[in-house]
Design a protein around this motif. Sequence first.
Motif, short mmCIF file in Angstrom:
data_model
loop_
_atom_site.label_atom_id
_atom_site.label_comp_id
_atom_site.label_asym_id
_atom_site.label_seq_id
_atom_site.Cartn_x
_atom_site.Cartn_y
_atom_site.Cartn_z
N HIS A 253 -28.03 46.32 -24.83
CA HIS A 253 -27.83 44.87 -24.72
C HIS A 253 -27.68 44.25 -26.10
O HIS A 253 -26.83 43.37 -26.33
CB HIS A 253 -29.01 44.25 -23.98
CG HIS A 253 -28.92 42.78 -23.82
ND1 HIS A 253 -29.93 41.91 -24.16
CD2 HIS A 253 -27.92 41.99 -23.36
CE1 HIS A 253 -29.56 40.67 -23.92
NE2 HIS A 253 -28.35 40.68 -23.44
N THR A 254 -28.48 44.71 -27.05
CA THR A 254 -28.39 44.19 -28.42
C THR A 254 -27.06 44.55 -29.06
O THR A 254 -26.40 43.70 -29.68
CB THR A 254 -29.54 44.77 -29.26
OG1 THR A 254 -30.80 44.41 -28.68
CG2 THR A 254 -29.49 44.24 -30.69
N ALA A 255 -26.65 45.82 -28.92
CA ALA A 255 -25.39 46.26 -29.52
C ALA A 255 -24.20 45.53 -28.90
O ALA A 255 -23.25 45.14 -29.60
CB ALA A 255 -25.24 47.77 -29.35
N LEU A 256 -24.26 45.32 -27.59
CA LEU A 256 -23.16 44.62 -26.92
C LEU A 256 -23.12 43.15 -27.33
O LEU A 256 -22.03 42.57 -27.49
CB LEU A 256 -23.32 44.75 -25.40
CG LEU A 256 -22.18 44.22 -24.53
CD1 LEU A 256 -20.87 44.89 -24.91
CD2 LEU A 256 -22.49 44.46 -23.06
N PHE A 257 -24.28 42.56 -27.52
CA PHE A 257 -24.32 41.17 -27.99
C PHE A 257 -23.66 41.04 -29.36
O PHE A 257 -22.94 40.06 -29.62
CB PHE A 257 -25.76 40.67 -28.05
CG PHE A 257 -25.91 39.34 -28.75
CD1 PHE A 257 -25.66 38.16 -28.07
CD2 PHE A 257 -26.28 39.28 -30.09
CE1 PHE A 257 -25.78 36.93 -28.71
CE2 PHE A 257 -26.40 38.06 -30.74
CZ PHE A 257 -26.15 36.88 -30.04
N LEU A 258 -23.89 41.99 -30.23
CA LEU A 258 -23.28 41.93 -31.56
C LEU A 258 -21.77 41.95 -31.49
O LEU A 258 -21.09 41.25 -32.24
CB LEU A 258 -23.79 43.10 -32.41
CG LEU A 258 -25.27 43.04 -32.81
CD1 LEU A 258 -25.68 44.32 -33.52
CD2 LEU A 258 -25.53 41.84 -33.71
N VAL A 259 -21.21 42.75 -30.56
CA VAL A 259 -19.76 42.77 -30.39
C VAL A 259 -19.27 41.43 -29.85
O VAL A 259 -18.26 40.89 -30.30
CB VAL A 259 -19.35 43.92 -29.46
CG1 VAL A 259 -17.83 43.95 -29.28
CG2 VAL A 259 -19.83 45.26 -30.00
N LYS A 260 -19.99 40.88 -28.88
CA LYS A 260 -19.60 39.60 -28.29
C LYS A 260 -19.74 38.46 -29.29
O LYS A 260 -18.97 37.49 -29.26
CB LYS A 260 -20.45 39.31 -27.06
CG LYS A 260 -20.25 40.27 -25.92
CD LYS A 260 -21.32 40.12 -24.85
CE LYS A 260 -21.33 38.75 -24.23
NZ LYS A 260 -22.33 38.65 -23.14
N ASN A 261 -20.71 38.57 -30.17
CA ASN A 261 -21.04 37.48 -31.08
C ASN A 261 -20.29 37.55 -32.41
O ASN A 261 -20.41 36.65 -33.24
CB ASN A 261 -22.55 37.48 -31.34
CG ASN A 261 -23.03 36.27 -32.13
OD1 ASN A 261 -23.48 36.41 -33.26
ND2 ASN A 261 -22.94 35.09 -31.55
N ALA A 262 -19.51 38.60 -32.62
CA ALA A 262 -18.79 38.75 -33.88
C ALA A 262 -17.79 37.61 -34.06
O ALA A 262 -16.94 37.38 -33.20
CB ALA A 262 -18.05 40.08 -33.92
N PRO A 263 -17.88 36.85 -35.16
CA PRO A 263 -16.97 35.71 -35.36
C PRO A 263 -15.52 36.17 -35.46
O PRO A 263 -15.22 37.19 -36.09
CB PRO A 263 -17.46 35.10 -36.68
CG PRO A 263 -18.85 35.64 -36.88
CD PRO A 263 -18.87 36.99 -36.24
N ASN A 264 -14.63 35.42 -34.83
CA ASN A 264 -13.21 35.79 -34.87
C ASN A 264 -12.64 35.70 -36.28
O ASN A 264 -11.66 36.39 -36.60
CB ASN A 264 -12.42 34.87 -33.93
CG ASN A 264 -12.76 35.12 -32.48
OD1 ASN A 264 -13.11 36.23 -32.10
ND2 ASN A 264 -12.68 34.09 -31.66
N ASP A 265 -13.22 34.83 -37.12
CA ASP A 265 -12.68 34.65 -38.47
C ASP A 265 -13.31 35.63 -39.47
O ASP A 265 -13.06 35.52 -40.67
CB ASP A 265 -12.90 33.21 -38.94
CG ASP A 265 -14.36 32.78 -38.82
OD1 ASP A 265 -15.14 33.52 -38.20
OD2 ASP A 265 -14.70 31.71 -39.36
N MET A 266 -14.13 36.56 -38.99
CA MET A 266 -14.72 37.58 -39.86
C MET A 266 -14.34 38.95 -39.30
O MET A 266 -15.02 39.52 -38.44
CB MET A 266 -16.24 37.43 -39.92
CG MET A 266 -16.72 36.19 -40.64
SD MET A 266 -18.53 36.04 -40.63
CE MET A 266 -19.01 37.53 -41.50
N SER A 267 -13.22 39.48 -39.75
CA SER A 267 -12.73 40.76 -39.23
C SER A 267 -13.72 41.89 -39.51
O SER A 267 -13.87 42.81 -38.70
CB SER A 267 -11.37 41.09 -39.84
OG SER A 267 -11.46 41.16 -41.27
N LEU A 268 -14.41 41.82 -40.65
CA LEU A 268 -15.37 42.86 -40.98
C LEU A 268 -16.54 42.86 -40.00
O LEU A 268 -17.07 43.92 -39.65
CB LEU A 268 -15.89 42.67 -42.41
CG LEU A 268 -16.87 43.74 -42.93
CD1 LEU A 268 -16.21 45.11 -42.91
CD2 LEU A 268 -17.34 43.39 -44.33
N ALA A 269 -16.94 41.68 -39.53
CA ALA A 269 -18.04 41.60 -38.56
C ALA A 269 -17.65 42.29 -37.26
O ALA A 269 -18.47 43.01 -36.66
CB ALA A 269 -18.40 40.14 -38.30
#
Length: 576
Positions: A253-269
């Motif tokens: 759940h934590t790992a999936l949240f990080l993918v969902k929460n990655a900002p669109n304007d931060m490609s590295l994120a």
Amino acid sequence: ALASMLDLPEEGDQMLTFTQVENFLDKGQAQADAVSTLEHRQSYNDAFKLICDGLFLAVSKDELRQEAIALLKGLATHVFYVVTSVRENITRVDSDGCDMESFHSENLIEDAFEAHNHILDGKMQPLKPFGSFRLTGPLESGVDPFVFNRSLADSFSDNSSRHTQLAATEVLDLFFELFQLSSCVDSRDGTKSNTDTTSSGGEIIFENLLSVFCEFCFSKAWNFKSGIMSAVLNLMNRMGLRWCKQYEVEVLHTALFLVKNAPNDMSLAGKESLKFFTQICWFFFEGPTSWKDSKTLIHDVLCPTRVHIRSESGENDHAIISEASLTLLLSELSSTSHLVRFAIRHALRLITRDTTTSLQTLLSKHTSSLKRLLFPRLLRTLPLPDQVAVIDALAYIVDRAPGLLPISDQNLLGFMSELLKMVSIADGEISDAGFSSVILIDKNGYAMSNSDEFKPKKKLQSHSSSVFLRNSFVLEDGSFEGRVVVPKELPLGVQLRVSTLLLFRALIRGFPDEFFDAGAQTQIGNIRPHVVSLLFRSLISEPVEAVAASSSTLHDALLLGVSGDCRGAEGSGTKS
């Protein structure tokens, strides 16, 4: 200052306890007596947290580094000693403060702690907290020793100083050394048997630490999450699969949240979060043996140029995964995020060893929930991002698990008929007054409408949104096999056309005989000429991805159609 925090009980017991932090508080005795016990303890914890943070900060100074690390290791040793010495005074609690059973079960790998009722009536329930404990006895009125874990996690998230993160790693390594030492002593003394499911003091510390790491992945800003993700992987690798399996749902759940929460304007994120998710999935489920070659390029199942391969490697047994984890993944199969959809598809490939039979077996109990997910309501009433997401998810299911949704399924046939009507109207092939208020997408990925209000004033030469979309990249790391090719993010209009073509490619691949042999008066026979027309129209689309998807679909149609003719040469006729 540190010494004044630690005193010996009067009973002569050699166990050290956290007390007398009030010596740090510049308050008079009268003021201290006026505050409640709870406020006292919170003040003690805040002071202890401040001290620990200061020690980690001192590591960045050359003249203080050695002494600060020595004090930190001393505190870590003391925390470990206190927790292991008074294990009976530490009780796991839930969010309501009620006692909670241990996450441990006698057979963690097989059971995957299903007894915790993460699933009820086929629906995902709120995840129960882990890593929370009630302190009683000698720890009830003193400093909470788990405060040290929060300071340790803060240090991992500190990206301003490399020395701070190195010091945090040294402290974590010390915890592991102490845990191994205590485990050897317990085994030698026979204080803990192999069937004892009670968490030891060391396991409690690591459970709380993992909980804090997961919490910080949710709460910290993106520029502070990289060190936390590395710390989670370090902790899991050191503790092993058997211990970590009990926290599978929470970590996923934590790992999936990080993918969902990655900002669109931060490609590295986005790249870092997807890499972390892939590492977590590989840790829990590993992957196909055919991916063991580190140079192998792993393309997405829905790649427009992916060659049709229906061979099975013999790995028909899928990895062990809890129902809660599987439900969590399937709930995001039709996410509106391009990156999340890819992450879920890739995770399912790892779990099923990239075989269709394993995927069908795995998802056989979830057919009803998948239908609710894929056919929520009329396609035309959905927003464009939701249309793309649903078509993408359906294309994946039909391609990789055709047995779940037979071609005769009325939901599937109705969905395809409506989709074909929408794209045909957008391409100017047919007209329907009932779609006059619906925004449709033509073969070039542009919005079209019969209403003058929505007609574009000027045709653009390119999609302006493509400037802000993520490009394709390759994920590779020593913690997982293969080189994962992540497809580029397309404008929604282009992605809608590509996903539509891939859905019909999956339909032809999964049901070639039913598709080509159906009579003209049947529902399948009725949509077949419209599908063929769509494929040829899309060959002259402007987006190269749509052309590639159309070409791939026509290639498969010709290949499977000819194969069917050869198989049925002695039959009644050939396919049109």
